[in-house]
Design a protein around this motif. Structure first.
Motif, PDB file in Angstrom:
ATOM      1  N   ALA A 189       0.831  -1.206   0.000  1.00 22.16           N
ATOM      2  CA  ALA A 189       0.000   0.000   0.000  1.00 22.16           C
ATOM      3  C   ALA A 189       0.867   1.258   0.000  1.00 22.16           C
ATOM      4  N   HIS A 190       0.415   2.261  -0.774  1.00 21.41           N
ATOM      5  CA  HIS A 190       1.047   3.595  -0.832  1.00 21.41           C
ATOM      6  C   HIS A 190       2.539   3.555  -0.469  1.00 21.41           C
ATOM      7  N   PRO A 191       3.373   2.838  -1.263  1.00 22.05           N
ATOM      8  CA  PRO A 191       4.756   2.591  -0.838  1.00 22.05           C
ATOM      9  C   PRO A 191       5.598   3.842  -0.636  1.00 22.05           C
ATOM     10  N   TRP A 192       5.354   4.891  -1.418  1.00 15.70           N
ATOM     11  CA  TRP A 192       6.170   6.093  -1.296  1.00 15.70           C
ATOM     12  C   TRP A 192       5.368   7.273  -0.746  1.00 15.70           C
ATOM     13  N   GLY A 193       4.261   6.995  -0.083  1.00 13.73           N
ATOM     14  CA  GLY A 193       3.338   8.063   0.250  1.00 13.73           C
ATOM     15  C   GLY A 193       3.657   8.852   1.490  1.00 13.73           C
ATOM     16  N   ARG A 194       4.124   8.202   2.560  1.00  8.34           N
ATOM     17  CA  ARG A 194       4.202   8.884   3.842  1.00  8.34           C
ATOM     18  C   ARG A 194       5.535   9.587   4.036  1.00  8.34           C
ATOM     19  N   SER A 195       6.622   8.894   3.750  1.00  4.38           N
ATOM     20  CA  SER A 195       7.931   9.503   3.970  1.00  4.38           C
ATOM     21  C   SER A 195       8.378  10.353   2.785  1.00  4.38           C
ATOM     22  N   GLN A 196       7.711  10.158   1.631  1.00  5.05           N
ATOM     23  CA  GLN A 196       8.113  10.797   0.384  1.00  5.05           C
ATOM     24  C   GLN A 196       9.509  10.338  -0.063  1.00  5.05           C
ATOM     25  N   ARG A 197      10.001   9.261   0.525  1.00  5.96           N
ATOM     26  CA  ARG A 197      11.248   8.670   0.051  1.00  5.96           C
ATOM     27  C   ARG A 197      10.922   7.609  -0.981  1.00  5.96           C
ATOM     28  N   GLU A 198      11.804   7.413  -1.930  1.00  9.71           N
ATOM     29  CA  GLU A 198      11.562   6.421  -2.971  1.00  9.71           C
ATOM     30  C   GLU A 198      12.024   5.050  -2.469  1.00  9.71           C
ATOM     31  N   TRP A 199      11.344   4.608  -1.417  1.00  9.11           N
ATOM     32  CA  TRP A 199      11.637   3.309  -0.807  1.00  9.11           C
ATOM     33  C   TRP A 199      10.319   2.691  -0.366  1.00  9.11           C
ATOM     34  N   PRO A 200      10.111   1.395  -0.601  1.00  8.97           N
ATOM     35  CA  PRO A 200      11.043   0.461  -1.226  1.00  8.97           C
ATOM     36  C   PRO A 200      11.194   0.721  -2.722  1.00  8.97           C
ATOM     37  N   GLY A 201      12.398   0.567  -3.190  1.00  2.00           N
ATOM     38  CA  GLY A 201      12.695   0.740  -4.598  1.00  2.00           C
ATOM     39  C   GLY A 201      12.587  -0.577  -5.349  1.00  2.00           C
ATOM     40  N   GLU A 202      13.048  -0.551  -6.594  1.00  2.00           N
ATOM     41  CA  GLU A 202      12.913  -1.746  -7.429  1.00  2.00           C
ATOM     42  C   GLU A 202      13.632  -2.961  -6.847  1.00  2.00           C
ATOM     43  N   PRO A 203      14.854  -2.837  -6.289  1.00  2.00           N
ATOM     44  CA  PRO A 203      15.494  -4.042  -5.728  1.00  2.00           C
ATOM     45  C   PRO A 203      14.696  -4.644  -4.573  1.00  2.00           C
ATOM     46  N   GLU A 204      14.176  -3.796  -3.682  1.00  2.00           N
ATOM     47  CA  GLU A 204      13.399  -4.306  -2.551  1.00  2.00           C
ATOM     48  C   GLU A 204      12.084  -4.926  -3.023  1.00  2.00           C
ATOM     49  N   LEU A 205      11.426  -4.306  -4.001  1.00  2.00           N
ATOM     50  CA  LEU A 205      10.175  -4.846  -4.510  1.00  2.00           C
ATOM     51  C   LEU A 205      10.401  -6.154  -5.265  1.00  2.00           C
ATOM     52  N   ALA A 206      11.534  -6.276  -5.939  1.00  2.00           N
ATOM     53  CA  ALA A 206      11.861  -7.549  -6.588  1.00  2.00           C
ATOM     54  C   ALA A 206      12.057  -8.644  -5.542  1.00  2.00           C
ATOM     55  N   GLU A 207      12.694  -8.295  -4.434  1.00  2.00           N
ATOM     56  CA  GLU A 207      12.866  -9.236  -3.329  1.00  2.00           C
ATOM     57  C   GLU A 207      11.511  -9.681  -2.784  1.00  2.00           C
ATOM     58  N   LEU A 208      10.605  -8.735  -2.629  1.00  2.00           N
ATOM     59  CA  LEU A 208       9.282  -9.061  -2.105  1.00  2.00           C
ATOM     60  C   LEU A 208       8.467  -9.861  -3.114  1.00  2.00           C
ATOM     61  N   GLN A 209       8.643  -9.569  -4.391  1.00  2.00           N
ATOM     62  CA  GLN A 209       7.964 -10.353  -5.417  1.00  2.00           C
ATOM     63  C   GLN A 209       8.406 -11.813  -5.345  1.00  2.00           C
TER      64      GLN A 209
END
Length: 295
Positions: A189-209
């Protein structure tokens, strides 16, 4: 089709009973609604009855509070068997963590000269399974300490503010696995919404996938246009489902009206297909994940 895949009722921190939420969604012209209260399936039965009443398609889900690499991540879990014992145990720990920090928050507020009580919070929570910061915020509004929830979080209850207290959150990769075993599918949910940081990024999302993640919520009021474009590109690269939603909380959250963001029907079909595959595997192991409620 107009599809909103992230909403909250009074079963957690929304302000509408589950049935009223579903009726409001139908009145707003939505064709598909997901009810995703925090860490609980308590609103599902009432929402299902209302969905049959008004003829709207309903996806039963929840939003699970998790942590990954030391950072909080909210995970949307759609159509899991809510009786799967390991998932029940994990959700119970999260709910206990929510409620256990309320006395500490009240103590910190008292030190600031703001006198609200457990009874004030209980009245604001009105029997919800997931008592927590939003209900403390509502109690602050009720006694006139702040004007609304947003001010309560900005001044007192948000991370780094004087009455903030940390709590337990479920391990993210493990929770993805548990939801999959329970026959459900998951979306960050809303991965970059609260902190306005671009995290999790593509490497982290690939890990989660690799752990079983199906998608990411891209169209959300807390995401800038630039963030949405970048997240959509990551979703394309990883072949993740892209969802959009309101994150509606009734009057508890401003500028998140039902249907303000929606999910593309093709993306929704992909998510439902993934859920069907997960459900088939789970049923073979004796689980009973719910189906989409169709008109």
């Amino acid at each position: 089709m107009r599809i909103d895949l992230h909403t909250h009722s009074r079963a957690s921190d929304g302000t509408q009973p589950p049935g009223d939420l579903v009726r409001a969604a139908a009145a707003a012209g939505l064709d598909v609604l997901a009810i995703t209260d925090h860490d609980t399936a308590d609103g599902w039965a009432e929402a299902e009855a209302a969905a049959h009443e008004v003829g709207i398609e309903l996806v039963r889900g929840m939003e699970v509070s998790t942590r990954h690499h030391g950072r909080g991540v909210h995970l949307l879990a759609y159509l899991p068997d809510p009786t799967y014992p390991p998932l029940v145990e994990q959700l119970s720990r999260v709910l206990e963590g929510r409620q256990a920090r309320v006395p500490d928050m009240l103590e910190r507020l008292h030190a600031l000269g703001i006198e609200i009580t457990d009874a004030d919070v209980a009245r604001a929570a009105d029997g919800t399974a997931a008592t927590g910061r939003p209900h403390v915020a509502d109690a602050l509004v009720a006694v006139g300490a702040v004007g609304d929830r947003t001010e309560a979080f900005d001044r007192y209850l948000g991370a780094g503010r004087p009455a903030y207290v940390d709590r337990y959150a479920a391990p993210l990769a493990e929770t993805i696995r548990l939801v999959t075993e329970a026959g459900g599918v998951t979306v960050v949910a809303h991965p970059w919404g609260r902190s306005q940081r671009e995290w999790p990024g593509e490497p982290e999302l690939a890990e989660l996938q690799a752990a079983g993640l199906s998608g990411i919520e891209v169209e959300h009021e807390d995401h800038t246009r630039t963030s949405r474009d970048k997240l959509r590109a990551i979703a394309r690269n990883l072949d993740l489902v892209v969802t959009g939603s309101s994150d509606h909380h009734g009057t508890g959250k401003i500028d998140h009206e039902l249907g303000c963001n929606t999910t593309d029907p093709e993306q929704y079909a992909r998510l439902v297909d993934a859920a069907a595959r997960a459900a088939e595997a789970a049923r073979a192991r004796g689980r009973t994940p719910p189906d989409v409620v169709r008109p």
